[in-house]
Motif scaffolding. Structure first.
Motif, PDB file in Angstrom:
ATOM      1  N   GLN A   1      38.836  33.261  43.825  1.00 20.79           N
ATOM      2  CA  GLN A   1      39.856  33.744  44.459  1.00 20.79           C
ATOM      3  C   GLN A   1      40.219  33.194  45.648  1.00 20.79           C
ATOM      4  O   GLN A   1      42.017  32.747  45.722  1.00 20.79           O
TER       5      GLN A   1
ATOM      6  N   ARG B   1      43.595  31.640  43.391  1.00 24.02           N
ATOM      7  CA  ARG B   1      45.031  32.792  43.616  1.00 24.02           C
ATOM      8  C   ARG B   1      45.442  32.254  45.582  1.00 24.02           C
ATOM      9  O   ARG B   1      46.421  32.163  45.709  1.00 24.02           O
ATOM     10  N   ARG B   2      44.256  31.905  46.045  1.00 18.95           N
ATOM     11  CA  ARG B   2      44.955  31.983  47.439  1.00 18.95           C
ATOM     12  C   ARG B   2      45.888  30.852  47.105  1.00 18.95           C
ATOM     13  O   ARG B   2      47.085  31.026  48.471  1.00 18.95           O
TER      14      ARG B   2
ATOM     15  N   LYS C   1      48.624  30.790  45.601  1.00 22.20           N
ATOM     16  CA  LYS C   1      50.143  31.856  46.486  1.00 22.20           C
ATOM     17  C   LYS C   1      50.736  31.296  47.794  1.00 22.20           C
ATOM     18  O   LYS C   1      51.646  31.468  47.939  1.00 22.20           O
TER      19      LYS C   1
ATOM     20  N   ASP D   1      44.177  39.465  49.574  1.00 22.25           N
ATOM     21  CA  ASP D   1      42.838  39.632  48.061  1.00 22.25           C
ATOM     22  C   ASP D   1      42.662  41.137  48.137  1.00 22.25           C
ATOM     23  O   ASP D   1      42.117  42.114  46.865  1.00 22.25           O
TER      24      ASP D   1
ATOM     25  N   GLU E   1      44.969  43.742  45.374  1.00 26.62           N
ATOM     26  CA  GLU E   1      44.903  43.406  44.497  1.00 26.62           C
ATOM     27  C   GLU E   1      44.770  43.304  43.340  1.00 26.62           C
ATOM     28  O   GLU E   1      44.412  44.329  42.397  1.00 26.62           O
ATOM     29  N   PRO E   2      42.754  43.547  44.222  1.00 26.16           N
ATOM     30  CA  PRO E   2      41.875  45.314  42.627  1.00 26.16           C
ATOM     31  C   PRO E   2      42.719  45.858  43.047  1.00 26.16           C
ATOM     32  O   PRO E   2      42.013  46.949  42.423  1.00 26.16           O
TER      33      PRO E   2
ATOM     34  N   ALA F   1      49.460  42.456  44.343  1.00 25.44           N
ATOM     35  CA  ALA F   1      49.398  42.438  45.865  1.00 25.44           C
ATOM     36  C   ALA F   1      50.410  42.947  47.176  1.00 25.44           C
ATOM     37  O   ALA F   1      51.518  43.091  46.377  1.00 25.44           O
TER      38      ALA F   1
END
Ligand SMILES: NC(=O)c1ccc[n+]([C@@H]2O[C@H](COP(=O)([O-])OP(=O)(O)OC[C@H]3O[C@@H](n4cnc5c(N)ncnc54)[C@H](O)[C@@H]3O)[C@@H](O)[C@H]2O)c1
Ligand SMILES: [Zn+2]
Ligand SMILES: [Zn+2]
Lengths: 213, 389
Positions: A189, A192-193, A196, B113, B116-117, B122
């Protein structure tokens, strides 16, 4: 043998068939996380589809966890590479990286951890301007890790696909720095952040925030 | 400053909160002169959109004066602007293709976060619309921090009243895009479910785009009257069998295009809607899709389904067979407001579009909670509420 060849870039049948054995040789020579990963993918039992290695159902290899993430950024490879290559810029978009100090060929990363911070020391092991940067932790680093960021042209003038891949060995449970050594958040995670935010910064000049003030 | 904040389901209050300040170079601060309550706000008010927290400032339809602008903003202090509810960077893949409501960069990374799931990718940022879309403080307030202010806000020329242009922020372009998504051809009949603000603007837009006939469906007599005044034929679903009526009113063919301007909180006592309501209440992430199901069933073979109505989760008993076998197409999405702003402002100036006919109530911001309660529960009389800070 460059690090690039040890990383599970793609599992395309053609490449696997042609380059597989050579890569496997490199992997065996180096014998660490991503290399073990390679061996597992190409030992004849692994699947050979076109998906990137880090999307394999299996993510742990010989004590190493492998994660990866791609993002397409509307900018050219050169400028993205330049931004990233100056590690001092990384804290601007990497949430938990507090500072990166480089002396000689060793960079010292101060990374926020659930209790205090950890120090990761890395050395560049591959550096190809506009294409990729790869690093690996030194012997005295708190965490045994290696990573690579690659830059390739996106199709149709969409800019550049930036792909980051990181392998790390779970730090000993006794020390209490588990998988969440990177801030307490899941490293997947976190990656990913961070990517981005890198995209935001490079496309808009800002890291987006919804703060009132 | 004073701002309308969410406390819990059906409990919103005007509280004193800190004033916004510039955070990023492209920001501007707007002093709000007019703001409105949207049907979308009712989904938050009813607690059916997840990710709303106590203390969140609501509101995404607003306009005002620029009181501060960062070095990267193109706005100047004193300018009068309407702000789109969609926050868009203008530089990502989607923005460059005018898919502004799909902006990749406007939702802070940590908020991405959440969706996206849930949705595969997103979502982008929206003002005052839950933490799924960024957790941005909204526009039912005295001041708003507007990110990417060089892209979104449209500067309003002198000579136009606030109320004439306020709805450029959302419901006018939403109704317009709903009609645009119908690919209207001469001779077409367009059926619109819901005569709320979005449905009413969709009716007006469909007419302007050349629809031969628009049929509007609702159950509130006053709202149906407004639709009739816009030139639509109307169906009251409490007294009429909608599907049969639509078939008969289109010579047995069915409407060429259908618009669901109702969304996830469909009214009515149809069996599917009762089941949906129960599931929504117990928090199954279920949407109430009666209007959408009915629209798909009504649509002629090879026709178009346009869905401006908002949905958030899952829908049971989706008439997938009808959708496939009839060869329908569907288009939907949060509105790409910035794509339509200029053209619609021009049409307002030319007098082509009436934007004020639907305003039923004007309240000071201090009475916003009263506005919510009535817009929610007295929908027939309360068609649109404008708030003045
Ligand atoms: N896509 C976007 O960007 C966007 C923007 C704004 C609003 N919206 C959505 O559009 C929808 C409508 O917004 P609004 O402001 O007009 O809301 P609203 O609540 O004022 O209007 C909804 C209308 O639908 C009617 N209705 C309910 N059930 C019905 C049924 N089964 N058949 C026919 N009519 C029925 C209601 O009586 C009401 O008049 C909402 O879901 C809102 O969230 C979407
Ligand atoms: Zn709205
Ligand atoms: Zn964008």
């Amino acid at each position: 043998m460059s690090l690039r060849s040890r990383l599970p870039a793609r599992r395309e049948p053609a490449r696997g068939a042609v380059a597989g054995p050579a890569l496997l040789a490199g992997a065996t020579l180096l014998g660490i996380g991503l290399a073990l990963y390679w061996r597992n993918r190409f030992d004849g039992r692994g699947s050979r589809d076109s998906a990137p290695g880090h999307t394999a159902r299996r993510s742990r290899f010989g004590g190493y966890t492998v994660i990866g993430r791609s993002v397409t950024i509307h900018a050219d490879r050169g400028s993205l590479y330049d931004q990233w290559r100056d590690f001092g810029n990384l804290p601007r978009f990497m949430e938990n990286v507090k500072a990166v100090r480089t002396e000689g060929d060793v960079s010292t990363w101060t990374i926020a951890a659930p209790r205090g911070s950890v120090t990761v020391k890395t050395r560049i092991v591959s550096d190809r301007p506009g294409e990729e940067i790869a690093w690996r932790s030194t012997e005295d680093s708190d965490i045994d890790t290696e990573g690579k960021v690659s830059f390739r042209d996106a199709p149709g003038g969409r800019g550049t696909v930036v792909e980051a891949r990181i392998a790390y060995r779970q730090p000993g449970g006794a020390v209490g720095r588990g998988a969440a050594f990177l801030t307490g958040t899941d490293p997947r995670q976190q990656a990913r952040r961070d990517l981005k935010r890198f995209k935001m910064l490079m496309e808009t000049g800002e890291v987006t925030s919804s703060r009132l003030r | 400053m004073r701002a309308l904040t969410y406390h819990s389901k059906h409990d919103v209050r005007v509280d004193t909160v800190p004033d916004p300040e510039l955070v990023n170079p492209r920001d501007a601060i707007i002093e709000v002169t007019a703001t409105a309550i949207c049907g979308s706000d009712l989904h938050l008010y009813d607690g059916v959109i997840p990710g709303v927290m106590s203390g969140d400032i609501l509101g995404h339809e607003f306009m005002g004066r620029v009181v501060d602008a960062g070095p990267g903003s193109t706005l100047e202090k004193g300018q009068r602007v309407v702000v789109p509810f969609t926050i868009s960077c203008g530089q990502c893949f989607h923005c460059l293709r005018a898919q502004y409501s799909a902006c990749d960069n406007s939702n802070p990374a940590e908020n991405q976060d959440l969706t996206e799931p849930l949705y595969g990718q997103a979502l982008s940022g929206l003002f005052g619309y839950s933490h799924l879309t960024g957790g941005y403080p909204g526009g039912q307030a005295e001041y708003v921090r507007v990110p990417y202010s060089d892209i979104g806000p449209i500067v309003i020329p002198d000579g136009l009243e606030d109320e004439e242009v306020l709805f450029l922020s959302d419901i006018l372009p939403t109704g317009w895009m709903a009609a645009d998504n119908c690919d209207i051809e001469p001779g077409d009949t367009v059926a619109v479910w819901g005569c709320g603000p979005v449905g009413l603007f969709a009716i007006q837009s469909a007419k302007l785009m050349g629809a031969a006939e628009v049929i509007a469906i609702d159950h509130y007599p006053n709202r149906l009257d407004l639709a009739r005044k816009l030139g639509a034929k109307v169906i009251d679903y409490r007294t009429t069998r909608v599907l049969e009526a639509l078939t008969e009113m289109t010579g047995g063919i069915g409407p060429d295009a259908v618009i669901d301007a109702v969304g996830m909180e469909s009214h009515g006592l149809a069996p599917d809607n009762i089941a949906d309501t129960v599931k929504q209440k117990v928090g199954f992430g279920a949407d109430r899709g009666h209007a959408l199901r009915e629209a798909i069933m009504a649509c002629r073979k090879g026709g178009r389904v346009s869905m401006p109505g908002v949905y958030g989760g899952f829908l049971d008993k989706f008439p997938l067979g009808a959708f496939m076998e009839k060869g329908l197409q569907m288009r939907t999405g949060q509105t790409h407001v910035q794509k339509y702003s200029k053209d619609l402002l021009h049409r307002i100036r030319e007098g082509e579009i009436d934007t004020t006919f639907l305003i039923s109530h004007r309240l000071p911001l201090e009475q916003a909670a009263e506005g919510y309660a009535n817009f929610h529960s007295n929908q027939d009389d309360w068609t649109k509420v404008v708030l003045r800070p």
